[in-house]
Structures are given as structure tokens and as C-alpha cells.
Scaffold this active site. Structure first.
Site, PDB file in Angstrom:
ATOM      1  N   GLU A  77       0.841  -1.199   0.000  1.00 18.91           N
ATOM      2  CA  GLU A  77       0.000   0.000   0.000  1.00 18.91           C
ATOM      3  C   GLU A  77       0.872   1.242   0.000  1.00 18.91           C
ATOM      4  O   GLU A  77       1.800   1.370   0.811  1.00 18.91           O
ATOM      5  CB  GLU A  77      -0.949   0.047   1.191  1.00 18.91           C
ATOM      6  CG  GLU A  77      -1.837   1.297   1.146  1.00 18.91           C
ATOM      7  CD  GLU A  77      -2.990   1.277   2.129  1.00 18.91           C
ATOM      8  OE1 GLU A  77      -4.111   1.647   1.735  1.00 18.91           O
ATOM      9  OE2 GLU A  77      -2.764   0.907   3.292  1.00 18.91           O
ATOM     10  N   HIS A 143      -2.112  11.391  -4.246  1.00 20.41           N
ATOM     11  CA  HIS A 143      -3.294  11.628  -5.084  1.00 20.41           C
ATOM     12  C   HIS A 143      -3.125  12.679  -6.188  1.00 20.41           C
ATOM     13  O   HIS A 143      -4.117  13.075  -6.808  1.00 20.41           O
ATOM     14  CB  HIS A 143      -4.514  12.015  -4.242  1.00 20.41           C
ATOM     15  CG  HIS A 143      -4.765  11.091  -3.093  1.00 20.41           C
ATOM     16  ND1 HIS A 143      -4.832   9.723  -3.244  1.00 20.41           N
ATOM     17  CD2 HIS A 143      -4.935  11.342  -1.758  1.00 20.41           C
ATOM     18  CE1 HIS A 143      -5.074   9.177  -2.049  1.00 20.41           C
ATOM     19  NE2 HIS A 143      -5.126  10.121  -1.142  1.00 20.41           N
TER      20      HIS A 143
END
Length: 266
Positions: A77, A143
Site C-alpha cells: 500500500e 493523489h
């Protein structure tokens, strides 16, 4: 740093007590989820305590991960931050090794049994190149368009065949502060949908049209703010069934084609 570590450990102890009392099933004979609930009943949300993920994400993850949560997997992750997410994955995938990547050196304190933490930049291609042979990769990093696309371009080719790459928070494709490159990540992913049909573009029936490059993608699943991309085992042949010359079925096939041309002139 020492004080911060103590605070985190204290919070972890308090959290575990609260979880046991508030989240456990109503069966006093055991206080563990897996002992009293079937795999179908278990949800990722039941393992979450402070991951800061949007509520609808848990449903999406369950759709793709629930059937494989008992396997021994290698999971990566991007984005560790407060450590809640890697802890959640550790409990949900109870037989797997979890690796977290973050740019903040303080995130090292979240390393534990079955949780490894690496410090690095998700746009650093040399850094990312060492993360090979993972079964699930989740991008919950910075992001920005550059971060999401660079990470995917580097890590997806290193993902094991038939495995899953997930990207969170795709709504940043519509927020100005995250638009550090073009195309947006949503536009980039939309363009990749054509690669699902790359084999068809190489068929003789494509009649000279340029072939579409295969990206080794077998499936793409879009949800609000999320996308799951599956890596294929190999590119599939597309088009009419192929027979070897001399094969009986091939001879019958040729005969039927000749009859069809005689009758219909095609």
C-alpha cells in the site's frame, strides 16, 4: 519521537479494548471475528479503526478482496500516514505480509509483525522498481496526477499475473490543486480501457488499423473515486477459431466456406 511512539502505543492499547467491547459479535464464548463469523459475513469495515478511508470504499474492497482474504499474499500500500490502514489490512488479510510506502520517515514507527514500512517517494521510479512480485497493490498516496500515474506505470508491470492494482481518491482528477500534469488520472485510465481489446486490434479483421498496445490488463472496475485493474496471465487470441492445416475440422471448415461462396457469392 519517543513521546510520539508512546502516544501511538497507548492509543493502540485503548483502541483494542474499545474494539473488543464495541465491535465483537454478540457471542461471549469468543472475542474474535474469524472464530464466530463466516467469511461471507466478515467485512473490511469491521477491521477498521482509524484508516481515514471513505465509507463506500469498504464495500468496493470487499467485492474484490473477500474471496481471497484467507490466502497468503504479498500486499503493498502506498500511503501509511497514521498507520491505521496497514493495521487494518494486517487484520483483514490475516495470513499475508503487508508493506507500506510513505515519504514521511516518522511512518517507520508503524512497522510491526507482518508489516514492513519503506520510506520513499512514489514518483521515484528507481525506488519503486524494487517492489516486485506483489499480489495486491493499493495507491492511497498523495493523489496528484503525477503520483498516481507514475506509480501505476512503474508498479503494474511488476505485479504478479492475475493480481489486482487499486487506486483510491480518483476524484482528485477534478480538483485543481492536484492537476500537476495532463491527462488527468481518470482520462489516463479511460484510455487504458482500449487495451482490453488489444488482441482484437491485431486480428486480420482489423483491416490495417493500427494495433493497440497491450497493457497486460484483463479487467477494469470503476466505482466512485476508485478503480481496480486486474493483470492478465497472457494476451488472448481473438477472432475466428483457428485450425491446423490437415486437421479434419479444418477441411470441413474450408469446404463449408466454398459452398457458402458458391451459394451466396461471398
Amino acid at each position: 519521537v519517543t513521546v510520539y511512539k508512546r502516544l501511538i502505543k497507548s492509543w493502540g492499547a485503548i483502541r483494542d479494548v474499545l474494539n473488543t467491547r464495541l465491535s465483537a459479535p454478540h457471542d461471549c464464548s469468543t472475542m474474535t471475528w474469524t472464530g464466530t463469523m463466516s467469511n461471507e459475513e466478515i467485512s473490511l469495515k469491521s477491521f477498521d479503526h482509524h484508516s481515514r478511508k471513505h465509507d463506500n470504499y469498504f464495500e468496493f474492497y470487499d467485492r474484490h478482496f473477500k474471496s481471497i482474504r484467507d490466502r497468503t499474499l504479498n500486499i503493498l500500500e502506498i500511503g501509511v500516514q497514521y498507520g491505521g490502514s496497514v493495521e487494518m489490512w494486517k487484520k483483514y488479510f490475516h495470513n499475508s505480509l503487508i508493506t507500506g510506502i510513505d515519504i514521511d520517515p516518522m511512518c517507520k514507527i508503524h512497522a510491526s509483525k507482518r508489516v514492513l514500512i519503506w520510506i520513499g517517494d512514489q514518483t521515484d521510479r528507481a525506488f519503486l522498481s524494487q517492489f516486485k512480485n506483489y499480489d495486491i497493490i493499493i495507491d492511497d498516496g498523495g493523489h496528484t496526477m503525477n503520483q498516481q500515474q507514475t506509480s501505476f506505470e512503474c508498479l503494474f508491470p511488476l505485479l504478479n499475473p492475475c493480481c489486482i492494482y487499486g487506486i483510491e481518491d480518483l476524484h482528485t482528477s477534478y480538483w485543481t490543486e492536484f492537476l500537476d500534469k495532463t491527462p488527468t488520472t481518470m482520462e489516463y485510465l479511460a484510455s487504458l480501457t482500449h487495451s482490453l481489446n488489444s488482441a482484437a486490434s491485431k486480428s486480420g479483421r482489423a483491416e490495417g488499423k493500427p494495433a493497440i498496445e497491450s497493457k497486460e490488463i484483463s479487467e477494469m472496475h470503476f466505482y466512485p473515486s476508485m478503480c481496480f485493474i486486474y493483470k492478465q496471465m497472457k494476451e488472448h487470441d481473438f477472432g475466428r477459431e483457428k485450425y491446423q492445416v490437415g486437421n479434419t475440422r479444418f477441411k470441413i471448415h474450408q469446404l463449408m466456406q466454398r459452398i457458402q461462396r458458391k451459394i451466396f457469392g461471398t
